[in-house]
Design a protein around this motif. Sequence first.
Motif, mmCIF file in Angstrom:
data_model
loop_
_atom_site.group_PDB
_atom_site.id
_atom_site.type_symbol
_atom_site.label_atom_id
_atom_site.label_comp_id
_atom_site.label_asym_id
_atom_site.label_seq_id
_atom_site.Cartn_x
_atom_site.Cartn_y
_atom_site.Cartn_z
ATOM 1 N N TYR A 243 0.829 -1.209 0.000
ATOM 2 C CA TYR A 243 0.000 0.000 0.000
ATOM 3 C C TYR A 243 0.864 1.260 0.000
ATOM 4 O O TYR A 243 0.605 2.204 -0.750
ATOM 5 C CB TYR A 243 -0.954 0.005 1.196
ATOM 6 C CG TYR A 243 -2.066 1.019 1.034
ATOM 7 C CD1 TYR A 243 -3.196 0.710 0.285
ATOM 8 C CD2 TYR A 243 -1.979 2.292 1.592
ATOM 9 C CE1 TYR A 243 -4.206 1.637 0.086
ATOM 10 C CE2 TYR A 243 -2.984 3.226 1.414
ATOM 11 C CZ TYR A 243 -4.097 2.899 0.654
ATOM 12 O OH TYR A 243 -5.086 3.823 0.461
ATOM 13 N N LYS A 246 2.503 1.857 -3.377
ATOM 14 C CA LYS A 246 1.567 2.453 -4.332
ATOM 15 C C LYS A 246 1.264 3.902 -3.978
ATOM 16 O O LYS A 246 1.164 4.759 -4.862
ATOM 17 C CB LYS A 246 0.275 1.619 -4.354
ATOM 18 C CG LYS A 246 -0.795 2.140 -5.315
ATOM 19 C CD LYS A 246 -0.371 2.029 -6.760
ATOM 20 C CE LYS A 246 -1.483 2.507 -7.692
ATOM 21 N NZ LYS A 246 -1.053 2.465 -9.111
ATOM 22 N N HIS A 253 -2.653 9.781 1.721
ATOM 23 C CA HIS A 253 -3.186 8.413 1.672
ATOM 24 C C HIS A 253 -2.790 7.662 2.943
ATOM 25 O O HIS A 253 -1.949 6.750 2.900
ATOM 26 C CB HIS A 253 -2.655 7.670 0.442
ATOM 27 C CG HIS A 253 -3.132 8.224 -0.867
ATOM 28 N ND1 HIS A 253 -2.557 9.326 -1.450
ATOM 29 C CD2 HIS A 253 -4.127 7.810 -1.699
ATOM 30 C CE1 HIS A 253 -3.189 9.577 -2.602
ATOM 31 N NE2 HIS A 253 -4.142 8.681 -2.777
ATOM 32 N N GLY A 255 -4.409 5.483 4.619
ATOM 33 C CA GLY A 255 -4.769 4.068 4.507
ATOM 34 C C GLY A 255 -5.177 3.422 5.815
ATOM 35 O O GLY A 255 -4.956 2.225 6.016
ATOM 36 N N ARG A 281 -2.825 2.446 10.412
ATOM 37 C CA ARG A 281 -2.763 1.393 9.390
ATOM 38 C C ARG A 281 -2.003 0.234 10.025
ATOM 39 O O ARG A 281 -0.790 0.265 10.157
ATOM 40 C CB ARG A 281 -2.045 1.914 8.146
ATOM 41 C CG ARG A 281 -2.122 1.020 6.930
ATOM 42 C CD ARG A 281 -1.579 1.754 5.698
ATOM 43 N NE ARG A 281 -0.175 2.090 5.853
ATOM 44 C CZ ARG A 281 0.829 1.394 5.327
ATOM 45 N NH1 ARG A 281 0.581 0.314 4.596
ATOM 46 N NH2 ARG A 281 2.075 1.779 5.500
ATOM 47 N N ALA A 298 -3.663 -0.945 -5.374
ATOM 48 C CA ALA A 298 -3.972 -1.229 -3.971
ATOM 49 C C ALA A 298 -5.162 -0.378 -3.566
ATOM 50 O O ALA A 298 -5.302 0.771 -3.992
ATOM 51 C CB ALA A 298 -2.768 -0.927 -3.077
ATOM 52 N N ILE A 300 -8.365 0.156 -0.239
ATOM 53 C CA ILE A 300 -8.932 -0.193 1.059
ATOM 54 C C ILE A 300 -10.342 -0.738 0.826
ATOM 55 O O ILE A 300 -11.122 -0.165 0.067
ATOM 56 C CB ILE A 300 -8.997 1.037 1.989
ATOM 57 C CG1 ILE A 300 -7.592 1.628 2.185
ATOM 58 C CG2 ILE A 300 -9.612 0.664 3.327
ATOM 59 C CD1 ILE A 300 -6.616 0.719 2.862
ATOM 60 N N ASP A 319 -7.576 8.330 -0.054
ATOM 61 C CA ASP A 319 -7.649 6.876 -0.165
ATOM 62 C C ASP A 319 -8.883 6.463 -0.955
ATOM 63 O O ASP A 319 -9.935 7.096 -0.862
ATOM 64 C CB ASP A 319 -7.728 6.245 1.232
ATOM 65 C CG ASP A 319 -6.471 6.457 2.051
ATOM 66 O OD1 ASP A 319 -5.386 6.104 1.569
ATOM 67 O OD2 ASP A 319 -6.588 6.978 3.176
ATOM 68 N N VAL A 335 -7.545 -4.855 3.193
ATOM 69 C CA VAL A 335 -6.642 -4.309 2.173
ATOM 70 C C VAL A 335 -6.638 -5.276 0.996
ATOM 71 O O VAL A 335 -6.490 -6.475 1.173
ATOM 72 C CB VAL A 335 -5.203 -4.171 2.710
ATOM 73 C CG1 VAL A 335 -4.294 -3.552 1.643
ATOM 74 C CG2 VAL A 335 -5.176 -3.333 3.981
ATOM 75 N N VAL A 337 -4.793 -5.880 -2.823
ATOM 76 C CA VAL A 337 -3.701 -5.486 -3.705
ATOM 77 C C VAL A 337 -3.745 -6.346 -4.957
ATOM 78 O O VAL A 337 -4.024 -7.548 -4.897
ATOM 79 C CB VAL A 337 -2.335 -5.658 -2.986
ATOM 80 C CG1 VAL A 337 -1.181 -5.357 -3.938
ATOM 81 C CG2 VAL A 337 -2.261 -4.748 -1.767
#
Length: 342
Positions: A243, A246, A253, A255, A281, A298, A300, A319, A335, A337
């Motif tokens: 994450y 990315k 972000h 996350g 996170r 990636a 959320i 995000d 998460v 990906v």
Amino acid sequence: MLKVQLTGILIWLCINAVQAKGVEIKVLQMNIWQEGTMVKGGFEAIADEISRLEPDIVMFSEVRNYHGKMFISRILHALKERGKTYYGENSPLDVGILSKYPIEKQAPNRPSEGDAGSVLKARIRINGQTVVVYSAHLDYTHYACYLPRGYSGVTWKKLDTPVTDRIKVEKANRESMRDEAIFHFIEDSKKEKGNIILLGGDFNEPSHLDWNEKTKDLWDHHGTIVRWDCSTMLMEAGFKDAYRTKYPNPVTHPGFTFPSDNKGVPEQKLSWAPEADERDRIDFIYYMPSKRIKLKDAVIVGPAQSIIRGKRMEENSNDRFIEPLDVWPTDHKAVMVIFCIK
């Protein structure tokens, strides 16, 4: 005979062209909050979300196998009822792995002594490559990221004053068994050199990439910059945080994955530090970079709302969220990906 030979050559060329181009795989990491039992309809919601998202690999945290009923068997059956075929094996650990591809081998991977948390290892063959998947749920005690926020990470009680001394925070963090589990994982992963390696899980610990100079005055960090052990060890061993790779900017972000809002649960049951901004996170997917695997995306998965100072609030970051269709089964966000395996 010539026609047969030409047909065989064409088939061979097609297969090699597909393998050269690569295949996309979606990897989902999800803390399922006691198998979804904390939310009405939670178990069915886990199956619904997997059926909707169709990840190729799923890493679960908080598998409990309640009353002797094995969770992996139950979720495989629930997915089959929804027309989805997955493979998985039961385990006594509180983690699990599902795959759209047959699992060749699965076994616990953790130190032989002490309770360092659960790490499960599985070997999967995808597009001619061996993919080694580790699913982790690390020690939840000594939750040291609460100290700068004015809460104990052991008793969860409010402190007289926040602990902002980095050395004290890092020392308290090392009293957990999380770093031991990651050390053991890193040592085991060295045996898999040449294979694709993925690690996903609820670490119960933030990343040092999220507690830096840019964020020291945000989210009740109170000026604290911390080199959290697990993320630092993994980075030094060569692993990439998918994450954060990315989205390298933790301000735009962040996350956050915990604590997530959940409309089916009262706010007070979603927060452990109700007078603080406790967002972090703590759910991750890591990979060892190589020419055979490429990070593509990636995102959320879960509500776009979080719990902030004990209240439900909309996130205002950049995000991207894949929000649940209906019931969300957990107090974490998941998460997902996307990788390309060549």
